[in-house]
Design a protein around this motif. Structure first.
Motif: not given
Length: 104
Positions: A81-97, A99-102
């Motif tokens: 498998s080959t993986f290519d990233m075009n952008q990386v943003q460290p410490n991006v805020a992720i909405d807690a929702a 991670f909520a149980k579906p």
């Protein structure tokens, strides 16, 4: 961990560091000039013997003061498998929702 030997990958001198943990062995290949990790080979013990997985890293770029690989190739016994990233943003805020149980 031990420095096991020096070798060459794609025309570049590398130093090989080998370590073990439990029943697994890993070899890390560092570019002698830049100090960056260019290859990792892990050997997992299976019922049929050692099973290697190789990861090759390249296209390192600066991200928030760190050098990160933007391209890597993972090769195992019967595939790749080959993986290519075009952008990386460290410490991006992720909405807690996220991670909520579906809902059922």
């Amino acid at each position: 961990m031990t420095v096991s030997r020096k070798t060459n990958i794609d025309g570049r001198d590398v130093e090989v560091v080998q370590g073990t943990g439990g029943k697994s062995t890993v070899k890390l290949y560092f570019d002698k000039q830049s100090g960056l990790l260019v290859r990792q080979v892990r050997y997992a013990q299976t019922i049929v013997g050692l099973n290697p997985t190789q990861v090759d890293y390249s296209d390192y770029r600066d991200v928030a003061g760190l050098k990160l690989p933007f391209h890597w190739v993972v090769t195992w016994t019967d595939g790749q498998s080959t993986f290519d990233m075009n952008q990386v943003q460290p410490n991006v805020a992720i909405d807690a929702a996220k991670f909520a149980k579906p809902a059922p």
